[in-house]
Design a protein around this motif. Structure first.
Motif, short mmCIF file in Angstrom:
data_model
loop_
_atom_site.label_atom_id
_atom_site.label_comp_id
_atom_site.label_asym_id
_atom_site.label_seq_id
_atom_site.Cartn_x
_atom_site.Cartn_y
_atom_site.Cartn_z
N VAL A 242 0.87 -1.18 0.00
CA VAL A 242 0.00 0.00 0.00
C VAL A 242 0.90 1.23 0.00
CG1 VAL A 242 -1.76 1.29 1.27
CG2 VAL A 242 -1.85 -1.21 1.20
N VAL A 243 0.66 2.13 -0.95
CA VAL A 243 1.45 3.36 -1.08
C VAL A 243 0.51 4.56 -1.01
CG1 VAL A 243 3.23 2.22 -2.48
CG2 VAL A 243 1.32 3.37 -3.63
N ARG A 244 1.08 5.74 -0.81
CA ARG A 244 0.28 6.96 -0.89
C ARG A 244 -0.37 7.02 -2.27
NH1 ARG A 244 -1.12 9.19 3.86
NH2 ARG A 244 0.57 8.85 5.33
N LYS A 245 -1.50 7.67 -2.36
CA LYS A 245 -2.33 7.68 -3.56
C LYS A 245 -1.52 8.01 -4.82
CE LYS A 245 -5.77 10.75 -3.73
NZ LYS A 245 -7.09 11.34 -3.42
N LYS A 246 -1.56 7.12 -5.81
CA LYS A 246 -0.83 7.32 -7.08
C LYS A 246 -1.67 8.02 -8.12
CE LYS A 246 2.66 5.91 -8.21
NZ LYS A 246 3.97 6.59 -8.16
N PHE A 247 -2.99 8.04 -7.93
CA PHE A 247 -3.88 8.65 -8.92
C PHE A 247 -5.19 8.99 -8.22
CE2 PHE A 247 -4.05 4.03 -9.09
CZ PHE A 247 -5.40 3.74 -8.95
N ALA A 265 -3.79 -2.28 -9.42
CA ALA A 265 -3.52 -1.06 -8.66
C ALA A 265 -4.88 -0.43 -8.38
CB ALA A 265 -2.63 -0.11 -9.45
N ILE A 266 -5.25 -0.36 -7.11
CA ILE A 266 -6.64 -0.10 -6.73
C ILE A 266 -6.72 1.07 -5.75
CG2 ILE A 266 -8.67 -1.14 -5.62
CD1 ILE A 266 -7.49 -3.89 -6.42
N PHE A 272 -4.93 6.20 -0.40
CA PHE A 272 -3.86 5.25 -0.71
C PHE A 272 -4.15 4.49 -2.00
CE2 PHE A 272 -4.28 5.86 3.85
CZ PHE A 272 -2.99 6.21 4.22
N THR A 273 -3.12 3.78 -2.47
CA THR A 273 -3.26 2.86 -3.60
C THR A 273 -2.75 1.49 -3.18
OG1 THR A 273 -2.96 4.63 -5.23
CG2 THR A 273 -2.58 2.38 -5.99
N THR A 319 2.29 -3.17 4.23
CA THR A 319 2.25 -4.38 3.40
C THR A 319 1.43 -5.43 4.13
OG1 THR A 319 4.18 -5.48 4.40
CG2 THR A 319 4.61 -3.92 2.60
N TYR A 320 0.88 -6.36 3.39
CA TYR A 320 0.26 -7.52 4.03
C TYR A 320 0.42 -8.73 3.11
CZ TYR A 320 -3.95 -6.68 1.13
OH TYR A 320 -4.83 -6.51 0.09
N SER A 321 0.49 -9.88 3.72
CA SER A 321 0.66 -11.14 2.99
C SER A 321 -0.29 -12.18 3.56
CB SER A 321 2.09 -11.67 3.13
OG SER A 321 3.02 -10.80 2.56
N ALA A 322 -0.68 -13.11 2.74
CA ALA A 322 -1.50 -14.22 3.20
C ALA A 322 -1.18 -15.44 2.35
CB ALA A 322 -2.98 -13.88 3.11
N VAL A 323 -1.59 -16.59 2.87
CA VAL A 323 -1.36 -17.85 2.16
C VAL A 323 -2.70 -18.37 1.66
CG1 VAL A 323 -0.56 -20.22 2.39
CG2 VAL A 323 0.66 -18.39 3.55
N ARG A 324 -2.79 -18.60 0.36
CA ARG A 324 -4.02 -19.16 -0.21
C ARG A 324 -3.91 -20.69 -0.19
NH1 ARG A 324 -2.98 -14.71 -3.46
NH2 ARG A 324 -2.01 -15.88 -5.13
N PRO A 325 -4.90 -21.37 0.37
CA PRO A 325 -4.85 -22.83 0.42
C PRO A 325 -5.54 -23.43 -0.81
CG PRO A 325 -6.64 -22.03 1.78
CD PRO A 325 -6.05 -20.82 1.11
N LEU A 326 -4.82 -23.53 -1.92
CA LEU A 326 -5.41 -24.05 -3.15
C LEU A 326 -5.41 -25.56 -3.13
CD1 LEU A 326 -3.69 -21.63 -5.71
CD2 LEU A 326 -5.78 -21.29 -4.38
N TYR A 327 -6.46 -26.15 -3.66
CA TYR A 327 -6.49 -27.61 -3.75
C TYR A 327 -5.35 -28.06 -4.66
CZ TYR A 327 -8.13 -32.37 -4.30
OH TYR A 327 -8.22 -33.73 -4.29
#
Length: 503
Positions: A242-247, A265-266, A272-273, A319-327
């Protein structure tokens, strides 16, 4: 002991799948208990890119069933929770000789527009980036783009509102409660649950067990059930910056990378972006996941290929991270592993059934729950019929397009609120925002001020109604006020909550 009560269903896991299944089941008349070892949505369910989307890129892997189901769910979920879900337009820039030819993108977007029963969301259109405002933050070499519709969700709030609604309908919902053992005893499961706050162990009995522990689903099978050599899920790490607003444009961007991966980029929390996600296999403990220097560099470089003003590591505010449990379907690359969900009934002829839930995504959680209830009905008998497609999550009882009207209503009833404060309260709590404000007529009536737009009245609501126990629960899952509070203000909240929470 939990007395002589025998529940119909005991659910392990308080992410979106576990809470969704518990809510659906109790609404049909099953007696339900759910245990989550940490806070709700503290794992995968709060670490997503926060999209309610069909999954445009899944079309490349021919996952047409998943895409169609997800597309159909977008407007169903938006109607269920218009405070925490809202439509968003996505700008997909492309250039001649790019990663994917324009005709292929256009074909994918045609399918996207027509597969899923779209009614309120506007269709795809083509943009001239030399004239459209969406081109302003981008490098001049991007002159054309497609613009299409998807949705955005406050993921952690969607989880806790499912848990809250399940509890309101009669389910027993336990946070910070770890299942330490589960064994078959005649025709019931005997489940031991340890409070992570007090250490007390409680025994529950249930006719059926649902293992919806997400990245921990195999660990639950190995630990609580004592099974060996368990391997059903492929853990894939996704990280975001996550950064300060880019647009300033309200639209989001969909960027294609030379390695065939994509990032978004959302616009995020007004100021923020959000940029993400990465996709790489993960072999550590899911609770220890955090962004790597390599992922940080990847996201900065990928976004800088498109933005005229580069994204640098020093621009990052969170920042954030997560683990996706894909089959684990044996796919060779992390980004090719199926995003579809798999439900496996482990039925011992001599004892009560177990349903294991693998995979899944935010957008399809409600349908996953319906399919889980079909299997539950087969195993222990059908109760009630499907009902959630026309339901509302707490605070969501207003029209999908009625957000602005709700903000105006709150601002009129509590004129002392700043506009950003009123907007955030409605985004978090919808029609329940007024209950948090109560009869306050000035900011001081809301109690202690913690920073950002966070006051004691809201924190008390989160403790009493939404199982919040720590400053992290409040700042990073129930709200995103952590982006605005200083370290000192956050420490003040932690100290307050330590005194306010009764274990």
């Amino acid at each position: 002991m939990s007395g002589d009560t025998v529940f119909d269903l005991f659910v392990i896991g308080g992410g979106i799948n576990g809470c969704g299944i518990a809510r659906d089941a109790v609404g049909r008349g099953y007696s339900v208990a759910l245990a989550e070892m940490n806070d709700f949505a503290s794992g995968t369910s709060s670490g997503a890119t926060k999209l309610i989307h069909g999954g445009l890129r899944y079309l490349e892997h021919y996952e047409f069933r998943l895409v169609r189901e997800a597309l159909m769910e977008r407007e169903v979920l938006w109607a269920m929770a218009p405070h925490i879900i809202w439509p968003m337009r996505f700008v997909l820039p492309f250039q001649k000789g790019g990663i994917r030819p324009a005709w292929l993108i256009r074909l994918g977007l045609f399918l996207y527009d027509h597969l899923g029963g779209r009614k309120l969301l506007p269709p795809t259109k083509t943009l001239d980036l030399r004239r459209d405002a969406a081109g302003k933050p981008l490098k001049p070499l991007f002159s054309r783009a497609f613009e299409y519709s998807d949705g955005w969700v406050d993921d952690a709030r969607m989880v806790v509102l499912n848990a809250r609604d399940a509890a309101d309908r009669g389910a027993t919902i336990l946070s910070r409660s770890k299942v330490v053992s589960a064994r078959r005893d005649g025709d019931v499961w005997v489940i031991e649950v340890r409070s992570e706050q007090t250490g007390a162990v409680t025994t529950f009995r249930s006719r059926m067990l649902v293992n919806a522990a997400g990245p921990w689903v195999d660990q639950v099978l190995a630990g609580a059930f004592g099974r060996n050599n368990v391997h059903n899920v492929r853990l894939v790490q996704g990280s975001h910056i996550v950064v300060r607003k880019k647009f300033s444009d309200p639209r989001a961007y969909f960027f294609q990378n030379p390695d065939n991966r994509i990032i978004f980029a959302i616009p995020y929390e007004k100021e923020f972006t959000l940029i993400g996600t990465t996709d790489r296999d993960y072999s550590g403990d899911p609770k220890s996941v955090k962004i790597s220097d390599e992922e940080t560099a990847y996201l900065c470089n990928a976004a800088s290929e498109y933005f005229a003003e580069p994204v640098r590591p020093e621009d990052i505010v969170w920042t954030y991270s997560a683990v996706r449990p894909l089959y684990d379907d044996g796919a060779s690359k992390a980004q090719e592993a199926t995003r579809d969900y798999v439900l496996k009934l482990d039925s011992d002829a001599a004892g009560p059934p177990l349903l294991n839930v693998f995979g899944g995504k935010l957008t399809t959680y409600r349908r996953l729950a319906e399919h889980a209830l079909e299997k539950i009905g087969e195993a222990i008998g059908i109760k009630g019929s499907s009902w959630t497609d026309k339901s509302r999550l707490p605070g969501g009882d207003f029209a999908p397009t009625g957000y602005e009207a709700e903000v105006s209503k709150l601002a009129k009833s509590a004129p002392f609120l700043t506009r950003p404060h009123a907007e955030r309260l409605v985004r978090c709590y919808g029609t329940l925002a007024g209950a948090i404000i109560g009869d306050a007529s000035r900011p001081e009536d809301l109690g202690r001020f913690f920073g950002g737009t966070l006051y004691e009245a809201e924190v008390r609501w989160l403790i009493e109604k939404e199982w919040a126990r720590t400053a992290e629960d409040v700042l990073w899952r129930r709200t995103k006020q952590g982006l605005l509070l200083t370290a000192g203000e956050a420490a003040g909240l932690e100290e307050y909550m330590a005194g306010a929470v009764v274990h």
